[in-house]
Design an enzyme around this catalytic site. Structure first.
Site, short mmCIF file in Angstrom:
data_model
loop_
_atom_site.label_atom_id
_atom_site.label_comp_id
_atom_site.label_asym_id
_atom_site.label_seq_id
_atom_site.Cartn_x
_atom_site.Cartn_y
_atom_site.Cartn_z
N HIS A 1 32.87 -114.47 15.45
CA HIS A 1 34.20 -114.22 16.03
C HIS A 1 34.12 -113.70 17.48
O HIS A 1 33.20 -112.97 17.84
CB HIS A 1 34.93 -113.19 15.15
CG HIS A 1 36.38 -113.06 15.49
ND1 HIS A 1 36.87 -112.02 16.25
CD2 HIS A 1 37.43 -113.84 15.19
CE1 HIS A 1 38.18 -112.17 16.38
NE2 HIS A 1 38.55 -113.26 15.75
N SER B 1 35.97 -117.19 10.15
CA SER B 1 37.42 -117.23 10.38
C SER B 1 37.92 -118.61 10.78
O SER B 1 39.06 -118.94 10.53
CB SER B 1 37.80 -116.22 11.46
OG SER B 1 37.17 -116.53 12.67
N ASN C 1 47.61 -114.51 8.24
CA ASN C 1 46.44 -113.97 7.53
C ASN C 1 46.86 -113.07 6.37
O ASN C 1 46.04 -112.37 5.79
CB ASN C 1 45.60 -113.12 8.49
CG ASN C 1 44.99 -113.95 9.59
OD1 ASN C 1 44.59 -115.08 9.35
ND2 ASN C 1 44.94 -113.41 10.79
N ASP D 1 30.69 -108.89 9.11
CA ASP D 1 32.14 -108.77 9.33
C ASP D 1 32.83 -109.39 8.11
O ASP D 1 32.68 -110.59 7.84
CB ASP D 1 32.49 -109.52 10.63
CG ASP D 1 33.97 -109.40 10.99
OD1 ASP D 1 34.81 -109.32 10.07
OD2 ASP D 1 34.29 -109.42 12.19
N LYS E 1 44.75 -108.33 7.67
CA LYS E 1 44.75 -109.64 7.02
C LYS E 1 45.21 -109.45 5.57
O LYS E 1 46.39 -109.18 5.35
CB LYS E 1 43.38 -110.29 7.19
CG LYS E 1 43.06 -110.39 8.70
CD LYS E 1 41.80 -111.06 9.03
CE LYS E 1 41.38 -110.84 10.46
NZ LYS E 1 42.32 -111.20 11.51
N GLU F 1 29.51 -113.29 9.59
CA GLU F 1 30.78 -113.03 8.89
C GLU F 1 30.58 -113.47 7.45
O GLU F 1 29.96 -114.51 7.21
CB GLU F 1 31.91 -113.85 9.53
CG GLU F 1 32.27 -113.37 10.91
CD GLU F 1 33.24 -114.30 11.64
OE1 GLU F 1 34.12 -114.90 10.99
OE2 GLU F 1 33.12 -114.43 12.85
N HIS G 1 37.78 -111.59 6.63
CA HIS G 1 38.50 -112.57 5.81
C HIS G 1 38.06 -112.56 4.35
O HIS G 1 38.45 -113.45 3.59
CB HIS G 1 38.36 -113.97 6.42
CG HIS G 1 39.00 -114.06 7.76
ND1 HIS G 1 40.35 -114.30 7.93
CD2 HIS G 1 38.49 -113.88 9.01
CE1 HIS G 1 40.63 -114.29 9.21
NE2 HIS G 1 39.53 -114.03 9.90
C1 PLP Z 1 36.10 -112.29 11.72
C2 PLP Z 1 37.07 -111.44 12.45
N1 PLP Z 1 36.67 -110.23 12.87
C3 PLP Z 1 37.51 -109.40 13.52
C4 PLP Z 1 38.79 -109.78 13.79
C5 PLP Z 1 39.71 -108.86 14.54
O1 PLP Z 1 40.48 -108.13 13.66
P1 PLP Z 1 41.89 -107.51 14.13
O2 PLP Z 1 42.87 -108.62 14.03
O3 PLP Z 1 42.13 -106.40 13.19
O4 PLP Z 1 41.71 -107.05 15.54
C6 PLP Z 1 39.27 -111.01 13.35
C7 PLP Z 1 40.69 -111.38 13.61
O5 PLP Z 1 41.07 -112.44 13.89
C8 PLP Z 1 38.38 -111.87 12.66
O6 PLP Z 1 38.77 -113.07 12.25
#
Ligand code: PLP
Length: 374
Positions: free
Chosen positions: A125, A170, A36, A195, A229, A166, A198
């Protein structure tokens, strides 16, 4: 103990039979089309220089924070960093969490209560799903990016309503129609939470995110941004107003009952923001994304995505895994995403593009993909 051992072996055997057994892989020498680290910050020499220069300003720094932010683990540095992050993303305030997972657990376990309704996109997610499971609100799921489906759920929602999406998904790499979602949120008096894991660092001016790019900062109740990321470090923040920040400090268990990240982690995040703000890192990445899409054969099932996440559908765990192995043998670190991480029948190759991938690397990857996937 025997019954527990049996439970473990049976579950692992089941995964093996389904070709879905997960295992850890140490670093490889393959060309990175998997991480990422979209902007290449994690290994950037320039970022290390900024970090080392900043570190010289704090010769008395501590290795560990010493506790929860509410006890010995707080610092003026963390609070100032939160305000700088908030200012960068045009938010009133922000609150740091130790990871995006913790941030989503923290906000979604605390905010919606019994009698409220939380409406999430079906592709949301796992960290959001886990957070939502910890509250007593009713959860509805709407069809991916389908505004009619969202409106149907909004019409039957009770109590305080939360919509969770999101900005970049992801597992598919596509965008949410945020303007339409924000208007529906307004129409139904729902709090919209986005969220931006990405999208942070990749979309909008200097990577301020898609909410900022679309001018929706005032219409979005909260944003989750992550630093592991595109920012190449680790950790996350919730962006919102001062009241939300205070609420989370008081009620968010994944914020309260954990040791705060160290000064060094916070300094790494600050350095990543200084680097982000220094120049345009985004154009080079978007050029690579276009180059990849232009060089993939039209017969390949490439999902529509303008983000750094590019998806080739290859239904079947065996099919996806075998194709990934062949691409890896050709020298490219491309991973298969298998069910149950994605729905059965939608198994895929997930290709992440980065600023550290040369145009030639991308052309060569496309040649391999075009040969291997038919
Ligand atoms: C959309 C989304 N939110 C939250 C997370 C979690 O983030 P972190 O890797 O900082 O725990 C991810 C990680 O894969 C993600 O893709």
């Amino acid at each position: 103990m025997k019954s527990t051992q049996k439970f473990i072996s049976e579950n692992l055997a089941h995964r093996s039979e389904n070709n879905s057994l997960r295992s850890l892989k140490a670093e490889s020498n393959l060309i990175d089309f998997c991480s990422n680290d979209y902007l290449g910050f994690a290994k950037s020499g320039d970022l290390k220089i900024i970090f080392e220069q900043e570190l010289k300003k704090y010769p008395k720094y501590s290795m560990g924070s010493g506790g929860s932010r509410l006890l010995a683990g707080n610092s003026l540095f963390a609070e100032e960093l939160e305000q700088e992050i908030a200012n960068f993303h045009q938010s009133e305030a922000s609150l740091l969490f130790n990871s995006g997972y913790d941030a989503n657990i923290g906000i979604f376990s605390a905010l919606p209560q019994r009698g409220d309704t939380i409406i999430t996109d079906e592709y949301i997610h796992a960290s959001i799903i886990d957070g939502v499971r910890l509250n007593h609100a009713t959860r509805y799921v709407f069809k991916h990016n389908d505004m009619e489906s969202l409106e149907q759920k909004l019409k039957i929602a009770k109590g305080r309503i939360f919509i969770v999406v999101e900005s970049i998904y992801s597992m598919d790499g596509d965008k949410a129609p945020l303007k339409e979602i924000a208007s529906l949120a307004q129409k139904f008096d729902a709090a919209l939470i986005v969220d931006e894991a990405h999208a942070t660092g990749i979309f909008g001016e200097f990577g301020k995110g898609i909410v900022h790019k679309l001018g929706l900062c005032d219409q979005v109740f909260a944003r989750i941004i992550t630093f592991g990321k595109a920012l190449g470090t680790h950790g996350a923040a919730v962006l919102g107003n001062n009241d939300l920040r205070s609420f989370l400090i008081n009620f968010s268990r994944s914020f309260i009952y954990t040791t705060s990240a160290s000064f060094l982690s916070h300094l790494a995040i600050k350095s990543a923001y200084l680097h982000l703000d220094e120049k345009d890192h985004q154009s080079a990445l978007h050029e690579r994304i276009r180059h990849f899409r232009q060089n993939i054969d039209s017969t390949i099932k490439l999902l529509d995505s303008q983000s750094a996440i590019q998806i080739i559908l290859l239904p079947g765990n065996r099919e996806a895994r075998e194709a990934a192995l062949k691409i890896q043998e050709a020298g490219f670190d491309v991973r298969a995403i298998l069910s149950p991480s994605v729905a059965q029948g939608t198994e895929r190759l997930r290709i992440c593009l980065h600023n550290h991938n040369s145009m030639e690397d991308i052309s060569n990857l496309c040649i391999s993909l075009n040969q291997i996937i038919r």
